[in-house]
Structure formats: C-alpha cells, structure tokens
Design a protein around this motif. Sequence first.
Motif, PDB file in Angstrom:
ATOM      1  N   GLU A  80       2.974  15.350  -4.634  1.00  0.00           N
ATOM      2  CA  GLU A  80       3.073  14.810  -6.000  1.00  0.00           C
ATOM      3  C   GLU A  80       4.343  15.285  -6.698  1.00  0.00           C
ATOM      4  OE1 GLU A  80       0.348  16.315  -4.777  1.00  0.00           O
ATOM      5  OE2 GLU A  80      -1.484  15.215  -5.317  1.00  0.00           O
ATOM      6  N   ASN A 100      -0.792   9.490  -4.314  1.00  0.00           N
ATOM      7  CA  ASN A 100      -1.696   8.899  -5.298  1.00  0.00           C
ATOM      8  C   ASN A 100      -2.798   8.040  -4.701  1.00  0.00           C
ATOM      9  OD1 ASN A 100      -0.550  10.046  -7.614  1.00  0.00           O
ATOM     10  ND2 ASN A 100       1.137   8.591  -7.511  1.00  0.00           N
ATOM     11  N   ARG A 122       1.639   4.109  -3.238  1.00  0.00           N
ATOM     12  CA  ARG A 122       0.673   5.116  -3.693  1.00  0.00           C
ATOM     13  C   ARG A 122       0.497   6.231  -2.664  1.00  0.00           C
ATOM     14  NH1 ARG A 122      -2.936   0.695  -2.604  1.00  0.00           N
ATOM     15  NH2 ARG A 122      -4.699   1.196  -1.244  1.00  0.00           N
ATOM     16  N   HIS A 123       0.559   5.864  -1.389  1.00  0.00           N
ATOM     17  CA  HIS A 123       0.364   6.913  -0.373  1.00  0.00           C
ATOM     18  C   HIS A 123       1.582   7.830  -0.261  1.00  0.00           C
ATOM     19  CE1 HIS A 123      -3.441   5.329   0.714  1.00  0.00           C
ATOM     20  NE2 HIS A 123      -2.967   4.170   1.133  1.00  0.00           N
ATOM     21  N   GLU A 142       0.821  -1.215   0.000  1.00  0.00           N
ATOM     22  CA  GLU A 142       0.000   0.000   0.000  1.00  0.00           C
ATOM     23  C   GLU A 142       0.855   1.265   0.000  1.00  0.00           C
ATOM     24  OE1 GLU A 142      -0.287  -2.601   2.037  1.00  0.00           O
ATOM     25  OE2 GLU A 142      -2.384  -3.192   2.259  1.00  0.00           O
TER      26      GLU A 142
END
Lengths: 789, 159, 280
Positions: free
Chosen positions: B78, A26, A21-22, A18
């Motif tokens: 991001e 995302n 993405r974190h 997991e």
Amino acid sequence: MRSAHRRHGIGARVPRREDARHLSGNGSFLADLRLPGLREVAFLRSEVPHGRLSAVRPPADAEPGSVWTATELAPLAQPLTATSTLDGFREAPLPNLAMDKVRYVGEPIALAIAPSRAEAEDLVAGIAVDIEPLTAVVDFSDALEAKALVHEDWPDNVFATTGGAVGDVDAAARAAAVSITREYTMHRQAVVPLEPRGVAAHYDRSADQLTVWSSTQTPHMIRDMIALQLGIEGRRVRVIAPDMGGGFGAKCSVYPEEITLAAIAMRCEYPIRWIEDRWEGMVASTQARDHHYRITAHAAADGELLGVDAEILVNSGAYSVHPWTATMDATMSSAMIPGPYRLADYRFRTRSLASNKTPSGPYRGVARPGACFAIERTIDDLAHELGIEPKDMRLRNMVAPAQMPYRSVAGKVYDSGDYAEAVRRVAELIGHEQWRERQLAIPRAARHRIGIGYGSFTEQTAHGCIEWASRGLAITIGTESARLAMDSTGTFTLAVGIKSHGQSSETTLAQVVSEVFDVDVERVTVVHGDTDRTPRGDGTFASRSMVMAGGATFGAARRLADKVLEIGSVLLGEPAGELELRDGAVHGRTNSIGFARLAKEFLFTPDHVPGVAPGLEVTHYYRPEVQTGAFTYATHAVVVDVDLDTGDVRLLDYGIVEDCGTVVNPQVVDGQIIGGIAQGIGTALLEELEYDPEGQPKSTSFLDYLLPGACEVPEIKIGHLETPSPNTVFGMKGAGEGGAIAPPAAIGNAITDALRETGASISETPMTPRRVWASMQAAAEPRTVGVAG
Amino acid sequence: MSEITVELTVNRRARTATVPARTTLADLLRDSFGLTGTHLGCEQGVCGACTVLLDELPVRACLTLAASCQGSEVVTIEGLDGPDAERIRAAFSREGALQCGFCTPGMVLSCYELARRRQVLTRDEACMAMSGNICRCTGYNGIIRAVRSAIAEGIESES
Amino acid sequence: MKPAEFAYHRPDSVEEALGLLGELEEAKVLGGGQSLLPILNMRLAAPAHLIDITGIRALRRFEEDDSGVRYGAVTTHMMIEDGLVPDPARGLLPHAAAGIGYRAVRNRGTIAGSLAHSDSSAEWPTVLSALDAAVHVRSNRGDRRIPVRELLLGFFTTALAEDELITAVEVPRLREGTRWGMVKMARKPGEFAESLAITLVRPGETEIWLGAARDVPVRLAETETVLAGSIGPIALEQLAEAIGADTGSSGYERQRHAVAVRRALETARGETVRGAEVHV
C-alpha cells in the motif's frame, strides 16, 4: 490471430481491469473483510486416517457456545449427500462434523469460536477426543482387497463401476501387427490455490437474512445447498464470493465448513469467520488425480490405431463431494482415452474406489491429465514398437477436418478444427528436426541425453445439460445468465452468475459488451460473485465461463442494443434498421446521439420517446443449442535433458499449438495457457501428496509439497489455430484447462525418448529424479516376468 | 495474555500498537493497521505472498514477530510508491504478470528490491531471484518479463 | 495457524540475555526466526518464553585477524552473501549463503541460529564443519568454545545447555593452496539439500564432508582413503560404494551423494562440471 473489429471488442488485447486494485494491495479477499464484531473460527480435525470416534470433550472452562461438536450441530444442518444416477452408485453422506467415525486425516470433528484465530486455536488445543484407530484403506490394492471397509455398510470399497464396449476390440487385436499392455499411475495431488479457502457468515436479525461469504467458484450453488441443508428458504440466504486467490477446482464443491458456519451463524449475535490455513488446505480441501491405468492397445504395421482396452482405477477418497460425486474422474477419463484419434474399437471399465484419504474433487483438467498421460504414453510406445516417429503416428490417426463434426468412439461430438495441423505446427515451433540432430550428436559416453515428447488431446468445454446428465450428476449444469443495464449516464452494469477468480472476466465480458456497443471497457462494470446482485448462474469451472457467460452477455447486449436502437430511431427520426452503434453513440445517416444523452432522455423523460416500452435492462439466459460442447484441442511439444547419473530432468524447450476457437483477449488466453502448463509441469515433475502405508499424509506443507517456481517453468512458445466452433457465440471454445492437460504426457514421452537406449519407460507421475533414476535401474536389471507397475 | 507494545514506522507513518506477543508482523499489519494487501498464503515462509520491506530489505512478514520490529521501518504494497514502483506496476500489467492477484503484493515487493539494485539480470538470474515467490496462476513467464523490463527501465531512467 | 502463547523478551545486552536464559523455564532463543517461526506457527513447538537476541548490538559485530573471522551470532546470511562481512574461505561462505532459502529468508536468518537449529540438510552445519569452525558460547556459568563438529549432535540436537547462548561463530582462514568445491543438490532452488558435498583439496590430501546424509554432517573417511589410493578418475560406482560405507546410505540416496561428491571434487579441481550450475 484475426484483428479486432471493435477497439475494445472481441480479439482486442485490452489491458486487464483487475490489475490496478491488486497491484496496489486494494484487493478484497475473504481474510480482508471487515465485519463489526467478527469472531474467528478454528476447526479440530482428525489426525487419524480411519477410526471410531467415541467422545469429543470441550475444555471445561470453555464459554457456552464457543465450542461446537456434531451433537450440537446435528439439529441445525443435514449432512450433504452427493447422489448420482449411475447404476449401482453408492452414496457416502459427507458429515458436516464427524459423528461416529473419522475417515481421513483432516476431517472436521469440532470447531471453536474466539475473538482471534490464535485464541480459537488455543480452545481447539483443549478439546479432547477419543478415537479408536481402525485399519486404513490407503492405496489401490488396499481398496480393491477390502483390507478394511471405509463405509462399513458397503460390501466393498467401490463407489461405482462403469464400463462399455464399442466395436470389437478382440477382432482388432487379432488384426494387429503389434499389441502392447502398459500400466500408468498419476499420483495424488493437492490443488493449491494460493489463497486458501475461507468462509464468513452473519445472520442479520432485522432483515432476517443470512449472509455467507465464501471463497467459492460457485456462489449460487452454495446458496442453494445452504438453504437445503439448513432447511430454510432460499430467499433468506445470500452468498457473496469476494476477490479470490485462485480456485482451480478446489473451490467448486460444497464444503462442510460452508454448511457448518452458516448453521452456527444463525445462532450467533456476531459474524463468524474461518480462514483455511495451509495445513488444512493440504488435507481438507478436495484433492485430485490418483489414477491408475492398464491400457492394452493394438496397431497395424502402418501405424493405424486399431483398438484400445482401458482398465481405469480412481482412488476417490473417503466421501463423494456434491455435486461432482466420486465418479467424476472415472467417467471423464474413460470418455477421453480415445483422445483426438479415429478409433473404432474401444472397451473400458472404470472403478471409483473409496479410501481413507481426503475426498477427491475437480482440479484443472479433471481426469484428462491422467487419461492423456495414459493414451499418449501408449501412442509413443506403439510408435516405438513399429519404428514410426511418434508425431507421425499421431498425424496418421487424428480425426481430420473433413470428418467434423466427428462422433468419437466414446460418444463425444468433436465439433471443429484441424488436429493434425496442431502437431505439424508445434513441431515447427520447437524446431523438431534440429533437436533430433542435436539429440543424435550427443556422444554415447556423455552422461546426459536429450528427448522430444508430444502430448495431444481434445477437451470438451462449455457443454450443456445432457453431458452432465450422462455422467450421472444430480445437477445438470447447462445454462448461464447475464443482466445488462444501461444507466442514466449511458454507462453499463453487467451482472453475471459466474465467478471470476483470476480469469479476467471483468475485462473479457466487458469486451463482449463493447463488441456490441463499441464502448470502452471502462464504461462497463462487471458484477459477479453475489447471489443478491446477479442473476442465477452455475459458476466458474469446466472451461465454461467465457463461452457460457459470454454467450449470455452477448444475448443480453444484443437485446439491449435493439432497445437502444429503437430509442435512437425515435430520437433521431431515422429507421432503426439504418442506425449503427459506434464509438459510444447511435449514429444515423445525418445525426447521432451519445449513449449518455439517449439514456437520460429515455429514463428521465420517457414521454420524449413515445412508443418504446419502458426499461433499459435485459436479463438473458444462455443455453447452448448443441449441448455436446465445443472441443478445444492442442498438441504440446517438449524437449528435455535427462541426467543419466541423477535422473534430473530439465526442460530445454516447450511449445504448444492450440485451438480455443475465437480468441476474445490474446493476453488473457496466453495467460491461461501458460498458467495451465505450469500446473501441468507441477503434475509431471514435482507435486505429490504422499501418504504412508497407515494413511498419514506426508507432504502437508509447502516445505515438502513442491510447487513450480519461476525456475521450473521455461519460456513457453505458443501458436494459435483459430477455428471457430459452430456451436457457440462468436465461435469461442473454453480455454481454461487445456494448458494443464498435456504436460505430463509430453514430458513423460520426452523422458522416455531420451532414455530409449536404456530401455527405461516412464509410467508414473510425478517423474521425480528418484523415479527416473529407478526406471533406468529397473531397465538395466535382467527382465523378470510380469509388467512393470 | 502476554502483550507487547511495538513502535515502528509503517509506510512512512509512525505507529504504535499493543498486541499479544505472539503476533507476527503480517497479522500486525493486517489486523492492527488494516493493511490487508500483505497476504498470508502459507505462514511457513515458502510462498512469499506476505513479503514486505523491513528496513529496506524484503522479509517474510509471516516469519517475523511484530515485537522484533521495534524501531524498524516497514513498507507494504500500500505504501510502495515512486518511479520504480510505478514502472513495476505498469510492467506487471503490460506483461500479464498477474491473474488472481493474491501473490502480487509479494511479487511486486521482491521485484522492487531487484529493480533498486540497478543490475541487469539474465532470464535465469531473474528466475532465481524471484524463486522465493510462488504464483499459481500465471506460470511466471509474464512475471519474469515484467521484472526484467522494470529493471531495464530503471537503469535507463538514470542513464 | 498461529503460535501458541509465549512471553517475549528483548534484552539489550548479552548479560541481560544470559540472566533471562538462566532464570526462565522453557525459554528459547530467537534469532532471525526463519527456522523457529515456521515451527511456532505450526505449533510444533510451544516455548513459554522467547528471548529475542537480535536487539543486542554486540552480537552484530565481526572481528577479523590472520587466523580467521569471528562473526557475531546474529550475522545474517545476506551479510555473508553480499560481502558485508569478510570471508576467510575464499568465496565458499558467500557461495553457501547465497543458496540458503530465498532472499527474504536470508535477510533475516542468522548463522548462529542455523547452527543451533542443527539440520544437516541446511548449509551452515556442513560448510562450517568442513571448515572446522567453532562457536563461542556463554552462560552465567562461564564461557566455552565448541567446535562445530562437536556442537551438532543430531537432528535438532546440539551440545548447548539450556542456559547457554551462542555469541559468535569463528571461522578459520582457508589454508593457502586449499581449493574448495561445494555441490548442493535440491529439487528446487531454495529447498533444503538432498545432498550437500564439500570437498577441500590440498596437495596430497582431499577432505570430504557430506550433509543431508545423516542427522549430522559426516566426514567421508572411507571415501577419502579410497580416493587417496586411486590413480586417475574413480568410477561413480566405486565412489558410491565408499560413500555407502561412510554414511550407511543406499540406493538412490547413495547415488545422489556420489554424484554430489564427484561434482564437488571436479569443482575443487577446477574442472567443468555439467549440471553443477543447476544444483549449486
């Protein structure tokens, strides 16, 4: 800890899948969803704890359909009534939007829909309400004295009373060398997942399908209840739980917002979404704890615990939430008071009280932090009265390994383990003797003291239907599902009915598949949180997911493995019994075939594999054969420093030795333990939802509700005992909640130990500096008749 | 409705948006630019989940108006890259510094500024430096290990 | 929650800001926003106009001379904490700044904004009262200088008129021979104080200021008298009684203040203080 048999199998420290993405931003949480045409919802909520609602008037210039009140909603959705089979249980239907009365601050009254949240809030600000305030029922005595009636058609404010007696407590009292009576209070808490709740809903007219996205631990249950409350067929409803920022129990009841948005979305051309803000999170998400105990305990001169009498009050708030009901805490608490001890004589009475506070729901540990605080503080005070070292008092009374399985006086079946060994090991882990020496070395004139405290418990996890039925639940949760498919490239998709929301199930359930097939976890996609993509399951709560969904996954994997071996047998021309699954392939004596080739052969050209039934997919449902659960247990030990001038408490050392059976992933288990302990430290020292005497909640923002931060949680020392449960697949036991159970007990005992010479006794959580200081002041004052409360 | 136009650089890219004046930086990033890695946990400035870098300093995006960021440079989770960012990400994963992932972007950005200072921190100092970010899942032990380890690796990389 | 609507103004000069302040109704000055934004987000305040002064370069400057330092209004806590601006109080200002909220808050919060907010459990009101700092205030009607001790009138209440803007904060140099002690007691790092004691110890004189006891910082005159009249260390109970007389506080609050004051006195005298690290 035993070493893993497979590289990515049970026991392997597999990195979490997991994380990527974190760590890059995302993740896809509910507030992150992009739905074309989406409009945002804001709720108007009661700011009055108790009152008669006579009118709700939308702003005159509001567009049609932009403001909804109970009147418009009533034809579309039924209020939710949590039912129970307990004798005398009183139902309290939970309104979707308040109709005639408001019963707590935060109760939804109306909602507004607008292109943005800010504009929806502007609309809400223009809604006028007429509420005639009524006397509010706030604390235990308000409720017991029926200062007012929360539900006017009830004779009192009691949801239900339960009671029981085993053995003869009065005889135990007569035989006792010492008997003590103590009162304890665990005040109300907010659950506070860092991501607030949220719901989005959209009705797709072409597909005739209502999709509801909810930050929920129980997507299948939400789907069932939306269908029932809206009076539509379940096939038309799909519930999706996206990435979730924690739950801890606050996201596993059925909420009015879920029903309301679903109902309104059926009438809208566009999707609608509500994101709970922090104020709403503090007043409109289910709250927890709020227990009061009066414990009378009897012991022999040698420390044997002879009998316990428990009078338990739980302030359950205004309504009963589905499916847990307002009696969940009380029934759990009375069953857990006997703890890990051999106790023959036990009597209890519980009363679950209605008040003008937010409805109570589950929170990590459910009732056990309170029960553990009450019994463990009592054990320490008994030990003190008898002049016995408190940890030795525990050793003296704990159920022994040879007695397993042991049926407790409350009827629980403890399955396995060595409870006393956890006490001995944790005492070593923190260096009990050295701390005792340091404690004694502090000069009398110094203005601080050191104290050592222990908290032991045993915790029922992953139980079956009969356990839930015994607590009166209308839904007797007891099974879990897994569907495992091998695709034509030889990789796996696992779909499960639970909902991982921080538990790392995308990693640990893939490890279960890996245990059977010996593939890298990267070759296994784990799908969860979508009623259309997963087989039916009950959800993630009650420390059940690893055991139950793990059991289901193992079942599915075993059955799929049989099929794969059967195919391999045909393709390799060797008997299936002599084949083995290793390193992503089926190996025979001489030949082997990789899963990718095997799957392609079987799925593209089944005629190459004669005699094997079609399909590379298995759905398996797990139901524990022994329904009384697997009992995890632990002893926590803590060393505190107490400032005699201010009542400030610092944690100098913290250790835990626990047994959750077979460990699937050590990093994940340790993460659950430490995270739970941090929340328990919050319960013990910081967190309190205060209400004023009129029923106004006072700590409704993070500015005044204090959560543990990095400075409040010491480095935790962990020891594992790994006694496999005889009742579960691989011998796993639940590990999600235990960390949160014992910190208040251990810390309360440690502070009391530090303050022994002052006579101060800790009886309330959170143990704020103010309360600790006040307890010293009270002890210094001349004794008055009565019991400290 | 009172609107403003703001020009700023986000993750090294020049951006312009016309939004209601009351829009916070967090909502600008999330709603106008689709950068939903900046999370809102309280909108009260306490939880730290919305932490972003504004002109290289961590700030609360929920307590900063978009309009106030005229001409500024913003970096979100991001857009955070480079060796320090990668060391932090690896350390967070290795040390078990995240579970649900909701606090993670804010944690990583707070940690990033610490790592850039190239200053060794004791455990207590690291806890204090990270005290403005709330994590409800991990109990912080893994986060503090990751922060200290990322700092140490950063220093080592330059020696 | 999201703020209610407002119009936003970003003047480039003090003159422009003063023009807006003079002409707009229901206008509020926005500095770093670290106190104002939470209130706006929760809709506890809904001004019609926000005048953001952080774009005014003139308000970022500082001036130093023998008498002290004059900080532009939008000087952030971080600039003081990190020594990007001079400190005339021999470490007291950076020490106080470092205790304000969290790093991300200190990066935006401003010294003048904190004073204008007037919360006595925050650092600057008490610290700057103790140091006898003053604010420079301008409006279209003229300029004035207001000592911080006179600026703070109550919780969220100051002597500023609606059209006035704080342009600078002037902090006098701490006199040679004066030693300071500061103890902030809070439940957690970054929280507002439950007690905030500042002691200034000079030969023959001890001055004590206390925040978080009343709606404005208070000088503990009675306590100072009791201390001046005592030889050797004073009992905590006696200190507590004097503080009670000074502040009207009682019970646990009074106890907490007494401990804070005692520890601040010990710090100023250079004595080892157990627990001070925890609370500072």
